[in-house]
Write a protein that holds these residues in place. Structure first.
Motif, PDB file in Angstrom:
ATOM      1  N   GLY A 122       4.339   2.587  -5.201  1.00  0.00           N
ATOM      2  CA  GLY A 122       4.174   1.781  -6.790  1.00  0.00           C
ATOM      3  C   GLY A 122       3.693   2.938  -7.878  1.00  0.00           C
ATOM      4  N   ARG A 123       3.979   4.352  -7.819  1.00  0.00           N
ATOM      5  CA  ARG A 123       3.185   4.989  -8.999  1.00  0.00           C
ATOM      6  C   ARG A 123       4.095   4.653 -10.550  1.00  0.00           C
ATOM      7  NH1 ARG A 123       4.374  11.381  -7.509  1.00  0.00           N
ATOM      8  NH2 ARG A 123       6.908  10.024  -8.903  1.00  0.00           N
ATOM      9  N   VAL A 158       6.277  -0.596  -3.743  1.00  0.00           N
ATOM     10  CA  VAL A 158       5.077  -0.801  -3.451  1.00  0.00           C
ATOM     11  C   VAL A 158       4.547  -1.677  -2.490  1.00  0.00           C
ATOM     12  CG1 VAL A 158       4.104  -3.056  -3.819  1.00  0.00           C
ATOM     13  CG2 VAL A 158       5.181  -2.341  -6.253  1.00  0.00           C
ATOM     14  N   GLY A 159       3.546  -1.765  -0.942  1.00  0.00           N
ATOM     15  CA  GLY A 159       3.840  -2.027  -0.240  1.00  0.00           C
ATOM     16  C   GLY A 159       3.468  -1.338   0.734  1.00  0.00           C
ATOM     17  N   THR A 193      -5.844  -1.588 -17.414  1.00  0.00           N
ATOM     18  CA  THR A 193      -5.522  -1.587 -19.503  1.00  0.00           C
ATOM     19  C   THR A 193      -3.980  -2.142 -19.396  1.00  0.00           C
ATOM     20  OG1 THR A 193      -4.463   0.702 -19.268  1.00  0.00           O
ATOM     21  CG2 THR A 193      -6.679   0.395 -20.036  1.00  0.00           C
ATOM     22  N   ASN A 194      -3.545  -1.540 -17.836  1.00  0.00           N
ATOM     23  CA  ASN A 194      -2.052  -3.003 -17.947  1.00  0.00           C
ATOM     24  C   ASN A 194      -2.032  -4.113 -16.836  1.00  0.00           C
ATOM     25  OD1 ASN A 194      -0.216  -1.144 -19.948  1.00  0.00           O
ATOM     26  ND2 ASN A 194      -1.014   0.450 -18.416  1.00  0.00           N
ATOM     27  N   SER A 195      -3.317  -4.592 -16.740  1.00  0.00           N
ATOM     28  CA  SER A 195      -2.929  -5.411 -15.538  1.00  0.00           C
ATOM     29  C   SER A 195      -2.219  -6.737 -15.824  1.00  0.00           C
ATOM     30  CB  SER A 195      -4.290  -5.750 -15.465  1.00  0.00           C
ATOM     31  OG  SER A 195      -4.840  -6.541 -16.615  1.00  0.00           O
ATOM     32  N   THR A 203       4.502  -4.942 -13.056  1.00  0.00           N
ATOM     33  CA  THR A 203       4.641  -3.980 -12.003  1.00  0.00           C
ATOM     34  C   THR A 203       3.144  -3.612 -11.130  1.00  0.00           C
ATOM     35  OG1 THR A 203       4.684  -2.821 -13.924  1.00  0.00           O
ATOM     36  CG2 THR A 203       6.907  -3.259 -12.411  1.00  0.00           C
ATOM     37  N   CYS A 204       2.455  -3.973 -12.463  1.00  0.00           N
ATOM     38  CA  CYS A 204       0.764  -3.423 -12.051  1.00  0.00           C
ATOM     39  C   CYS A 204      -0.484  -4.308 -11.695  1.00  0.00           C
ATOM     40  CB  CYS A 204       0.477  -2.645 -13.497  1.00  0.00           C
ATOM     41  SG  CYS A 204       0.711  -1.441 -14.415  1.00  0.00           S
ATOM     42  N   LYS A 205      -0.127  -6.394 -11.341  1.00  0.00           N
ATOM     43  CA  LYS A 205      -0.273  -6.409 -10.663  1.00  0.00           C
ATOM     44  C   LYS A 205       0.254  -5.954  -9.035  1.00  0.00           C
ATOM     45  CE  LYS A 205      -0.239  -9.999 -14.572  1.00  0.00           C
ATOM     46  NZ  LYS A 205       0.062 -11.222 -15.096  1.00  0.00           N
ATOM     47  N   ASP A 206       1.280  -5.808  -9.158  1.00  0.00           N
ATOM     48  CA  ASP A 206       2.625  -6.064  -7.474  1.00  0.00           C
ATOM     49  C   ASP A 206       1.987  -4.878  -6.848  1.00  0.00           C
ATOM     50  OD1 ASP A 206       3.619  -7.622  -8.157  1.00  0.00           O
ATOM     51  OD2 ASP A 206       5.548  -7.057  -8.734  1.00  0.00           O
ATOM     52  N   SER A 207       1.063  -3.755  -7.931  1.00  0.00           N
ATOM     53  CA  SER A 207       1.010  -2.063  -7.080  1.00  0.00           C
ATOM     54  C   SER A 207      -0.561  -1.897  -7.257  1.00  0.00           C
ATOM     55  CB  SER A 207       1.385  -0.873  -8.666  1.00  0.00           C
ATOM     56  OG  SER A 207       2.275  -0.724  -8.174  1.00  0.00           O
ATOM     57  N   ALA A 208      -1.585  -2.971  -8.022  1.00  0.00           N
ATOM     58  CA  ALA A 208      -2.806  -2.926  -7.623  1.00  0.00           C
ATOM     59  C   ALA A 208      -3.668  -2.193  -5.883  1.00  0.00           C
ATOM     60  CB  ALA A 208      -3.737  -4.200  -7.878  1.00  0.00           C
ATOM     61  N   ALA A 209      -3.039  -3.581  -5.281  1.00  0.00           N
ATOM     62  CA  ALA A 209      -3.507  -3.138  -4.343  1.00  0.00           C
ATOM     63  C   ALA A 209      -3.562  -2.057  -3.081  1.00  0.00           C
ATOM     64  CB  ALA A 209      -3.337  -4.924  -2.731  1.00  0.00           C
ATOM     65  N   GLY A 210      -2.382  -1.602  -3.350  1.00  0.00           N
ATOM     66  CA  GLY A 210      -2.484  -0.249  -2.659  1.00  0.00           C
ATOM     67  C   GLY A 210      -2.705  -0.061  -3.923  1.00  0.00           C
ATOM     68  N   TYR A 211      -3.090   0.343  -4.665  1.00  0.00           N
ATOM     69  CA  TYR A 211      -3.218   1.415  -5.124  1.00  0.00           C
ATOM     70  C   TYR A 211      -4.844   2.107  -5.276  1.00  0.00           C
ATOM     71  CZ  TYR A 211       0.185   2.409  -9.424  1.00  0.00           C
ATOM     72  OH  TYR A 211       0.655   2.801  -9.494  1.00  0.00           O
ATOM     73  N   ARG A 212      -5.765   0.316  -4.851  1.00  0.00           N
ATOM     74  CA  ARG A 212      -7.322   0.796  -4.724  1.00  0.00           C
ATOM     75  C   ARG A 212      -7.222   1.204  -3.845  1.00  0.00           C
ATOM     76  NH1 ARG A 212      -7.190  -5.013  -7.956  1.00  0.00           N
ATOM     77  NH2 ARG A 212      -8.183  -4.176 -10.048  1.00  0.00           N
ATOM     78  N   ASP A 213      -6.495   0.642  -1.656  1.00  0.00           N
ATOM     79  CA  ASP A 213      -6.533   0.969  -1.261  1.00  0.00           C
ATOM     80  C   ASP A 213      -6.179   2.259  -0.637  1.00  0.00           C
ATOM     81  OD1 ASP A 213      -6.548   0.909   1.851  1.00  0.00           O
ATOM     82  OD2 ASP A 213      -5.021  -0.364   1.955  1.00  0.00           O
TER      83      ASP A 213
END
Length: 394
Positions: free
Chosen positions: A120-121, A134-135, A174-176, A180-190
């Motif tokens: 989800g870059r 994403v995922g 800033t884009n929470s 799309t950013c909500k969906d990507s958040a967990a993957g980004y952090r992990d």
């Protein structure tokens, strides 16, 4: 500046484009590599010892570009080919570029790599969306990070500088509000934590991307931004090869212009970071409080000319831009380890074709160069403009 503070915060996602996957491979003759294993001390400024390597892929693009230039401009362009720059590993397929890039790295050089393929870059920009959905964080780990780790381990006698995932964590600050950013958040952090933990090798120095002063430099963003990065660093086990942050990647902000480019904007009072020098200092202080290393490298590849953008959040192929200060460890600020070239000047930030799938409206703005091709694709006319407008000149 027409954006309100909230609008800037919502749209200040900098789409950064990696080199084209069709870049011609032209590895140079083998250089004098180190005779023993490299051990980088992340508690020191390694840029005082090592020179950013001029990778063979960007050299090949410039050698091709020179063929259509007049003699004077071609002579200047040839000098750009010898400037050290980072190589973007933006897809699984482009991992294949790493081995050839290593082939001509001498012992006193460090090879810069941008690690850039999260699921989800670029959740807030269409122009540089990635290949992983994403995922697909397991695929990111096993098919992207793990093979890179294997290569770097196989070359212990080569020094590597890594920039970890441009735009990712800043977008979560800033884009929470974007789905799309909500969906990507967990993957980004992990994903970021996994990259930091597994790329923590003796011959590697790492910097986590921290956007720029016009993004996380807002008063309201400094503390949350530092905490977001620090959480990833902590989740990775506080890897000792993390030195700090990378700023202004593919960006346009001045290092030390005073007053700043947007200092007269109506909302300037909400952002004290009017140049990257101030940002490195202010964000560095916030990082220290959050418990993370806080030294920085700053991209000066295309910030030679300022006053070009209508709004601070405009990021795409800015018209009139010029190459900036060449890579150096002489920055005048202790927290700034070095000026480096991260974005390969001449490769597009995104297409200006509004009918294209990856078209982003920022690439159609009045201060964006048009016509421009898809992100990562070579734009000869834009490269020549960067050369003509370079400060200092080549």
């Amino acid at each position: 500046m027409k954006f309100t503070q909230s609008a800037v915060l919502a749209f200040a996602a900098t789409a950064v484009a990696a080199p084209s996957s069709t870049t011609r491979e032209k590895p140079r003759a083998a250089a004098a590599a180190c005779s023993s294993a490299v051990s980088l001390d992340a508690s020191t400024n390694i840029w005082k010892k090592y020179t950013l390597h001029a990778n063979n892929f960007y050299k090949a693009e410039i050698e091709e570009a020179v063929k259509t230039m007049d003699a004077d401009l071609a002579a200047q362009a040839a000098k750009v080919a010898n400037v050290g720059s980072f190589l973007w590993i933006d897809t699984i397929d482009n991992i294949a570029k790493v081995e050839p890039a290593i082939a001509d790295v001498p012992c006193n050089d460090i090879l810069g790599l941008v690690i850039y393929d999260l699921p989800g870059r670029d959740c807030a920009a269409k122009a540089s969306n990635g290949e992983l959905k994403v995922g697909e964080v397991s695929k990111y780990k096993s098919q992207y990070i793990d093979p890179i780790v294997k290569i770097l381990k196989a070359h212990p006698n080569t020094a590597f500088a890594l920039i970890i995932e441009p735009d990712s964590l800043p977008n979560l600050v800033t884009n929470s509000d974007l789905q799309t950013c909500k969906d990507s958040a967990a993957g980004y952090r992990d994903g970021v934590a996994y990259a930091l933990k597994n790329l923590n090798l003796p011959n590697v120095i790492m910097y986590i991307d921290a956007g720029h002063g016009g993004w996380l430099g807002w008063d309201a963003n400094l503390k949350p931004g530092a905490q977001e990065l620090a959480k990833a660093y902590t989740a990775a086990g506080k890897p000792k090869q993390v030195r700090g942050i990378a700023t202004n990647v593919a960006g346009w902000n001045s290092w030390d212009q005073s007053p700043g480019e947007f200092s007269k904007a109506s909302d300037a009072k909400y952002n004290k970071c009017q140049n990257e020098k101030i940002y490195v200092t202010e964000f560095g202080a916030a990082l220290k409080t959050a418990g993370m290393p806080n030294h920085a490298i700053v991209d000066t590849g295309r910030n030679g000319v300022t006053g070009l953008r209508e709004e601070w959040g405009n990021w795409c192929n800015v018209k009139g831009a010029g190459f900036g200060v060449r890579p150096t460890s002489t920055t005048g600020t202790e927290l700034a380890d070095a000026f480096v070239w991260v974005k390969p000047g001449g490769e597009s930030d995104g297409t200006s074709d509004s009918s294209a799938t990856r078209y982003d409206s920022f690439c159609g703005k009045s201060d964006a160069y048009q016509p421009s091709p898809e992100a990562g694709t070579w734009n000869q006319a834009y490269f020549e403009d960067l050369l003509r407008n370079a400060k200092p000149q080549f």
